[in-house]
Write a protein that holds these residues in place. Structure first.
Motif, PDB file in Angstrom:
ATOM      1  N   ILE A 104       0.846  -1.189   0.000  1.00 32.53           N
ATOM      2  CA  ILE A 104       0.000   0.000   0.000  1.00 32.53           C
ATOM      3  C   ILE A 104       0.880   1.237   0.000  1.00 32.53           C
ATOM      4  CG2 ILE A 104      -0.221   0.022   2.511  1.00 32.53           C
ATOM      5  CD1 ILE A 104      -3.073   1.137   2.118  1.00 32.53           C
ATOM      6  N   ARG A 105       0.409   2.270  -0.706  1.00 31.73           N
ATOM      7  CA  ARG A 105       1.092   3.568  -0.687  1.00 31.73           C
ATOM      8  C   ARG A 105       0.076   4.623  -0.281  1.00 31.73           C
ATOM      9  NH1 ARG A 105       4.110   5.222  -5.925  1.00 31.73           N
ATOM     10  NH2 ARG A 105       2.012   5.165  -6.763  1.00 31.73           N
ATOM     11  N   GLU A 106       0.445   5.404   0.728  1.00 30.36           N
ATOM     12  CA  GLU A 106      -0.376   6.525   1.178  1.00 30.36           C
ATOM     13  C   GLU A 106       0.361   7.820   0.875  1.00 30.36           C
ATOM     14  OE1 GLU A 106      -2.907   5.533   4.938  1.00 30.36           O
ATOM     15  OE2 GLU A 106      -0.800   5.175   5.381  1.00 30.36           O
ATOM     16  N   THR A 107      -0.396   8.800   0.397  1.00 36.55           N
ATOM     17  CA  THR A 107       0.187  10.107   0.099  1.00 36.55           C
ATOM     18  C   THR A 107      -0.573  11.170   0.886  1.00 36.55           C
ATOM     19  OG1 THR A 107       0.710   9.357  -2.143  1.00 36.55           O
ATOM     20  CG2 THR A 107       0.786  11.736  -1.736  1.00 36.55           C
ATOM     21  N   TYR A 108       0.195  11.979   1.596  1.00 39.23           N
ATOM     22  CA  TYR A 108      -0.344  13.084   2.385  1.00 39.23           C
ATOM     23  C   TYR A 108       0.259  14.394   1.902  1.00 39.23           C
ATOM     24  CZ  TYR A 108      -2.224  10.071   6.125  1.00 39.23           C
ATOM     25  OH  TYR A 108      -2.949   9.164   6.857  1.00 39.23           O
ATOM     26  N   MET A 109      -0.465  15.479   2.129  1.00 39.58           N
ATOM     27  CA  MET A 109       0.069  16.820   1.893  1.00 39.58           C
ATOM     28  C   MET A 109       0.047  17.562   3.227  1.00 39.58           C
ATOM     29  SD  MET A 109       0.703  16.873  -1.381  1.00 39.58           S
ATOM     30  CE  MET A 109       0.946  18.572  -1.779  1.00 39.58           C
ATOM     31  N   VAL A 110       1.173  18.158   3.579  1.00 38.69           N
ATOM     32  CA  VAL A 110       1.233  19.063   4.724  1.00 38.69           C
ATOM     33  C   VAL A 110       1.192  20.460   4.127  1.00 38.69           C
ATOM     34  CG1 VAL A 110       2.590  19.904   6.679  1.00 38.69           C
ATOM     35  CG2 VAL A 110       2.542  17.451   6.154  1.00 38.69           C
ATOM     36  N   LYS A 111       0.172  21.219   4.499  1.00 41.14           N
ATOM     37  CA  LYS A 111      -0.080  22.524   3.890  1.00 41.14           C
ATOM     38  C   LYS A 111       0.596  23.639   4.688  1.00 41.14           C
ATOM     39  CE  LYS A 111      -4.517  21.562   3.977  1.00 41.14           C
ATOM     40  NZ  LYS A 111      -5.964  21.735   3.828  1.00 41.14           N
ATOM     41  N   TYR A 112       1.144  24.590   3.940  1.00 44.63           N
ATOM     42  CA  TYR A 112       1.779  25.789   4.475  1.00 44.63           C
ATOM     43  C   TYR A 112       1.055  26.993   3.884  1.00 44.63           C
ATOM     44  CZ  TYR A 112       5.675  22.840   6.046  1.00 44.63           C
ATOM     45  OH  TYR A 112       6.446  21.898   6.681  1.00 44.63           O
ATOM     46  N   PRO A 113       1.297  28.195   4.389  1.00 43.47           N
ATOM     47  CA  PRO A 113       0.588  29.367   3.867  1.00 43.47           C
ATOM     48  C   PRO A 113       0.730  29.585   2.354  1.00 43.47           C
ATOM     49  CG  PRO A 113       1.614  29.929   5.944  1.00 43.47           C
ATOM     50  CD  PRO A 113       2.092  28.544   5.577  1.00 43.47           C
ATOM     51  N   ILE A 114       1.893  29.277   1.764  1.00 40.78           N
ATOM     52  CA  ILE A 114       2.040  29.541   0.332  1.00 40.78           C
ATOM     53  C   ILE A 114       2.388  28.313  -0.505  1.00 40.78           C
ATOM     54  CG2 ILE A 114       2.612  31.977   0.670  1.00 40.78           C
ATOM     55  CD1 ILE A 114       5.555  31.233   0.123  1.00 40.78           C
ATOM     56  N   SER A 115       2.476  27.152   0.091  1.00 36.77           N
ATOM     57  CA  SER A 115       2.767  25.936  -0.661  1.00 36.77           C
ATOM     58  C   SER A 115       2.473  24.725   0.214  1.00 36.77           C
ATOM     59  CB  SER A 115       4.225  25.913  -1.143  1.00 36.77           C
ATOM     60  OG  SER A 115       4.403  24.885  -2.097  1.00 36.77           O
ATOM     61  N   ALA A 116       2.974  23.562  -0.197  1.00 44.81           N
ATOM     62  CA  ALA A 116       2.750  22.327   0.563  1.00 44.81           C
ATOM     63  C   ALA A 116       3.912  21.377   0.303  1.00 44.81           C
ATOM     64  CB  ALA A 116       1.430  21.680   0.137  1.00 44.81           C
ATOM     65  N   ILE A 117       4.054  20.405   1.196  1.00 47.57           N
ATOM     66  CA  ILE A 117       4.997  19.313   0.951  1.00 47.57           C
ATOM     67  C   ILE A 117       4.198  18.019   0.893  1.00 47.57           C
ATOM     68  CG2 ILE A 117       7.012  20.468   1.950  1.00 47.57           C
ATOM     69  CD1 ILE A 117       6.649  18.674   4.444  1.00 47.57           C
ATOM     70  N   ARG A 118       4.731  17.087   0.148  1.00 48.83           N
ATOM     71  CA  ARG A 118       4.084  15.790  -0.034  1.00 48.83           C
ATOM     72  C   ARG A 118       4.872  14.732   0.728  1.00 48.83           C
ATOM     73  NH1 ARG A 118       4.137  13.485  -6.045  1.00 48.83           N
ATOM     74  NH2 ARG A 118       6.317  13.909  -5.633  1.00 48.83           N
TER      75      ARG A 118
END
Length: 146
Positions: A104-118
């Motif tokens: 299984i592969r899970e993908t999350y995004m951590v959101k910041y005020p002007i962008s995000a990381i995956r």
């Protein structure tokens, strides 16, 4: 060499090899998903060390490699937060993919005020349970639009 020295040397080598390859398994898929969520929440709260400590327990790679990845992650996230993005403001699970019943592969995004990381987690089911097969994070997520 006498027998004591040879025995000690063999014992030491066996212990070193076993310490290098020791890891634990998650009992089920829900536990694996729970680990991902814990790691993402720690990332969101800028607790990078805690994230990597959680993963290290279930990730069958040498501790020094995990420690090196942790140091690099801390360095680059500090640069991103200081220069471009600010502090995290939230996270979201954006994708879950499976290969039959063994990966299984899970993908999350951590959101910041002007962008995000995956953040991507890949788990593999072996005969003992689920292990963390790989973890990756980056700040490019254009492929997620496909």
């Amino acid at each position: 060499m006498n027998l004591k020295k040879i025995t000690f040397l063999l014992l030491f080598c066996c212990m070193a090899l076993s310490a290098q390859s020791q890891y634990n398994c998650l009992k089920n898929l829900d536990d694996a998903k729970g680990l991902s969520k814990k790691v993402v929440e720690s990332f969101m709260n800028s607790k990078i060390s805690k994230s990597f400590e959680e993963m290290k327990y279930y990730w069958p790679i040498p501790d020094n490699e995990v420690d090196d990845l942790e140091q690099k992650t801390t360095k680059y996230l500090n640069i991103l937060e200081d220069r471009m993005m600010g502090k995290p403001i939230g996270y979201e699970k954006i994708k879950e993919e499976a290969i039959s019943d063994f990966a299984i592969r899970e993908t999350y995004m951590v959101k910041y005020p002007i962008s995000a990381i995956r953040l991507k987690f890949v788990y593999y089911k072996n005969e003992k349970g689920w292990i963390l097969n790989s973890f990756k994070w980056d700040d490019t997520f254009s492929e997620e639009f496909k």
